[in-house]
Design an enzyme around this catalytic site. Sequence first.
Site, PDB file in Angstrom:
ATOM      1  N   ASP A 121       3.210   1.728  25.786  1.00 10.50           N
ATOM      2  CA  ASP A 121       3.008   2.796  24.815  1.00 10.50           C
ATOM      3  C   ASP A 121       4.359   3.352  24.370  1.00 10.50           C
ATOM      4  O   ASP A 121       5.274   3.512  25.180  1.00 10.50           O
ATOM      5  CB  ASP A 121       2.159   3.904  25.448  1.00 10.50           C
ATOM      6  CG  ASP A 121       1.700   4.927  24.437  1.00 10.50           C
ATOM      7  OD1 ASP A 121       2.515   5.778  24.036  1.00 10.50           O
ATOM      8  OD2 ASP A 121       0.524   4.858  24.039  1.00 10.50           O
ATOM      9  N   LYS A 170       9.693   2.288   5.252  1.00 10.07           N
ATOM     10  CA  LYS A 170       9.166   3.375   4.435  1.00 10.07           C
ATOM     11  C   LYS A 170       7.703   3.604   4.806  1.00 10.07           C
ATOM     12  O   LYS A 170       7.091   2.717   5.406  1.00 10.07           O
ATOM     13  CB  LYS A 170       9.323   3.049   2.944  1.00 10.07           C
ATOM     14  CG  LYS A 170       8.249   2.109   2.363  1.00 10.07           C
ATOM     15  CD  LYS A 170       8.341   2.089   0.856  1.00 10.07           C
ATOM     16  CE  LYS A 170       7.188   1.330   0.245  1.00 10.07           C
ATOM     17  NZ  LYS A 170       5.916   2.039   0.217  1.00 10.07           N
ATOM     18  N   HIS A 207      12.283  -2.374   0.792  1.00 12.58           N
ATOM     19  CA  HIS A 207      12.403  -3.829   0.684  1.00 12.58           C
ATOM     20  C   HIS A 207      12.696  -4.288  -0.740  1.00 12.58           C
ATOM     21  O   HIS A 207      13.163  -5.407  -0.951  1.00 12.58           O
ATOM     22  CB  HIS A 207      11.162  -4.531   1.242  1.00 12.58           C
ATOM     23  CG  HIS A 207       9.938  -4.398   0.391  1.00 12.58           C
ATOM     24  ND1 HIS A 207       9.006  -3.412   0.586  1.00 12.58           N
ATOM     25  CD2 HIS A 207       9.497  -5.138  -0.652  1.00 12.58           C
ATOM     26  CE1 HIS A 207       8.038  -3.548  -0.312  1.00 12.58           C
ATOM     27  NE2 HIS A 207       8.311  -4.580  -1.067  1.00 12.58           N
ATOM     28  N   LYS A 211      15.251  -7.607  -2.672  1.00 15.19           N
ATOM     29  CA  LYS A 211      14.800  -8.649  -3.600  1.00 15.19           C
ATOM     30  C   LYS A 211      15.978  -9.174  -4.401  1.00 15.19           C
ATOM     31  O   LYS A 211      16.738  -8.418  -5.004  1.00 15.19           O
ATOM     32  CB  LYS A 211      13.736  -8.085  -4.557  1.00 15.19           C
ATOM     33  CG  LYS A 211      12.385  -7.821  -3.914  1.00 15.19           C
ATOM     34  CD  LYS A 211      11.414  -7.251  -4.923  1.00 15.19           C
ATOM     35  CE  LYS A 211      10.023  -7.053  -4.331  1.00 15.19           C
ATOM     36  NZ  LYS A 211       9.303  -8.316  -4.135  1.00 15.19           N
ATOM     37  N   GLU A 226      -0.046  -4.186 -10.968  1.00 14.01           N
ATOM     38  CA  GLU A 226      -0.745  -4.993  -9.967  1.00 14.01           C
ATOM     39  C   GLU A 226      -2.177  -5.201 -10.450  1.00 14.01           C
ATOM     40  O   GLU A 226      -2.849  -4.239 -10.835  1.00 14.01           O
ATOM     41  CB  GLU A 226      -0.723  -4.303  -8.599  1.00 14.01           C
ATOM     42  CG  GLU A 226       0.692  -4.192  -8.036  1.00 14.01           C
ATOM     43  CD  GLU A 226       0.761  -3.362  -6.766  1.00 14.01           C
ATOM     44  OE1 GLU A 226       1.609  -3.671  -5.902  1.00 14.01           O
ATOM     45  OE2 GLU A 226      -0.011  -2.398  -6.641  1.00 14.01           O
ATOM     46  N   ASP A 258       3.743   5.920  -3.282  1.00 11.28           N
ATOM     47  CA  ASP A 258       3.740   4.539  -2.816  1.00 11.28           C
ATOM     48  C   ASP A 258       4.865   3.720  -3.436  1.00 11.28           C
ATOM     49  O   ASP A 258       5.517   2.939  -2.743  1.00 11.28           O
ATOM     50  CB  ASP A 258       2.385   3.895  -3.124  1.00 11.28           C
ATOM     51  CG  ASP A 258       2.206   2.557  -2.433  1.00 11.28           C
ATOM     52  OD1 ASP A 258       2.682   2.404  -1.289  1.00 11.28           O
ATOM     53  OD2 ASP A 258       1.595   1.652  -3.035  1.00 11.28           O
ATOM     54  N   HIS A 275      10.655   2.603  -4.638  1.00 16.98           N
ATOM     55  CA  HIS A 275      11.031   1.375  -5.335  1.00 16.98           C
ATOM     56  C   HIS A 275      11.544   1.625  -6.748  1.00 16.98           C
ATOM     57  O   HIS A 275      12.612   1.146  -7.137  1.00 16.98           O
ATOM     58  CB  HIS A 275       9.829   0.430  -5.429  1.00 16.98           C
ATOM     59  CG  HIS A 275       9.237   0.049  -4.117  1.00 16.98           C
ATOM     60  ND1 HIS A 275       9.964  -0.022  -2.953  1.00 16.98           N
ATOM     61  CD2 HIS A 275       7.969  -0.308  -3.778  1.00 16.98           C
ATOM     62  CE1 HIS A 275       9.178  -0.397  -1.965  1.00 16.98           C
ATOM     63  NE2 HIS A 275       7.966  -0.572  -2.444  1.00 16.98           N
ATOM     64  N   LYS A 322      -2.723   0.205 -10.038  1.00 15.14           N
ATOM     65  CA  LYS A 322      -3.601  -0.814  -9.463  1.00 15.14           C
ATOM     66  C   LYS A 322      -4.660  -1.219 -10.493  1.00 15.14           C
ATOM     67  O   LYS A 322      -4.987  -0.461 -11.406  1.00 15.14           O
ATOM     68  CB  LYS A 322      -4.299  -0.258  -8.218  1.00 15.14           C
ATOM     69  CG  LYS A 322      -3.366   0.195  -7.100  1.00 15.14           C
ATOM     70  CD  LYS A 322      -2.788  -0.970  -6.350  1.00 15.14           C
ATOM     71  CE  LYS A 322      -2.050  -0.509  -5.097  1.00 15.14           C
ATOM     72  NZ  LYS A 322      -1.412  -1.634  -4.375  1.00 15.14           N
TER      73      LYS A 322
END
EC number: 1.1.1.49
Length: 455
Positions: free
Chosen positions: A80, A133, A163, A167, A201, A220, A225, A311
């Site tokens: 743990d 993140k 991330h 890229k 997306e 998000d 980003h 989305k």
Amino acid sequence: MEQAGALVLFGITGDLARKMLLPALYRLTADSRLDLPVIGVAKTDLDLDGLREHAREACGGVHDAAFEKLAGNLRLVAGDYRDPGTFERLRAETEGKGFLVHYLAVPPALFAAVAEGLAGAGLNHDARLVVEKPFGHDLDSARELNGELLRYFDEDHLRRVDHFLGKEPVEDLMVFRFANMLLEPIWNRSHIRSVQITMAEDFDVRDRGAFYDANGTVRDVVQNHLLQLLAILAMDPPPSTDARAQLDEKWRVLRAVQAIDPADVVRGQYTGYLDTDGVRPGSTTETYVALRAYIDNWRWAGVPWCIRSGKALPTTDLEVVAELRRPPVTMFANGDAPESPNLIRFRLQPDAGVTFDLLAKEPGKQHARPVPVSVDFTKVLGPMEAAYERILLDAVSGDSRRFARFDLVEESWRIVQPVLDLKEAPLPYEKGSWGPEPAAEIAPGGWHEISTTFD
């Protein structure tokens, strides 16, 4: 920048490790770019053989020598994250392995607990802490989390993963901007009318209803980003290739970005979102956002930076479109229609490249029409390195340029703070559409169509 002798991966049996980190470690091992002990830490019933089998499945069921080498480097400390005994066992496992990188692929609520546990076992010395993140939920929580982590790791030994910064197409923007004199002289308010950033997306939130409902599109992808992408696009040339010089220029441009005015935002929610498992009844979380941002500096004053993301849109793409100002005299219009503007398109995913939309005379006529001049980077330059391969290599080497320094994180939260948790219900939109109709008014003259191919 201390080179690590071992990588400690917290959450090695979790989703992020299975989907991204373990496959990246395998590819780095196969390419002979990384060869060091990987000590996994997780609350799990697996033993070491079970972990190796788990890693084999995550990497695609490989059976070659490269995987055997990775498997031989794997170690496991089960326990743990709030149990001091877990960190005592970790200390014994890392004894004599030199400088350590602790990579936290665990929920953010555990970041401070893990950092405290590492410090309690003396594992915060000769070590670097890497956290995924999101870093905070708003400006106050980000500052609070940063304060907690700085109790155990100073800023030079703390890395915050975004991330997107790993890229390769994103890094190509730096080269394209600062290595080509074709672009830099016109990359300013005198020649650019507006800049549009689209991250679309074509899928919905799927089985991530509870996570997404607690965050929404702004938290998000916009706060992290897309504002990091804006910083790369809008920053001034750094004085050197030094990591600190590049991060300083990103901070300067983010510091000049006005906090977003709620009047410059359109939020949307696709039809059917409220029926998703984990989504609160009557939720006002947005699944789409379109906004305008302004940068108060000499290069960009008055130029709208338009960002949209969502989305369940028609396609999955990431593209930047810079619209140049039209010539002062119209000479080749088609009837009453104005001449089309020149566009510079940076396509970042799913494939990477650049397109210049220029004007050429249409044969047999006296007016001009747009002609795209494109380069597909993958066809010309070859396959690109995956983001997490670069993130892991930098975590091990200590290179900080592809991580988010806290003052950049702080400015990003400041910019979006006024549009977090708005009480008004988002506007509905149908799946497969480009969001609510009022979103078209965010970009001057409307949003430019996304390019879908380089052919």
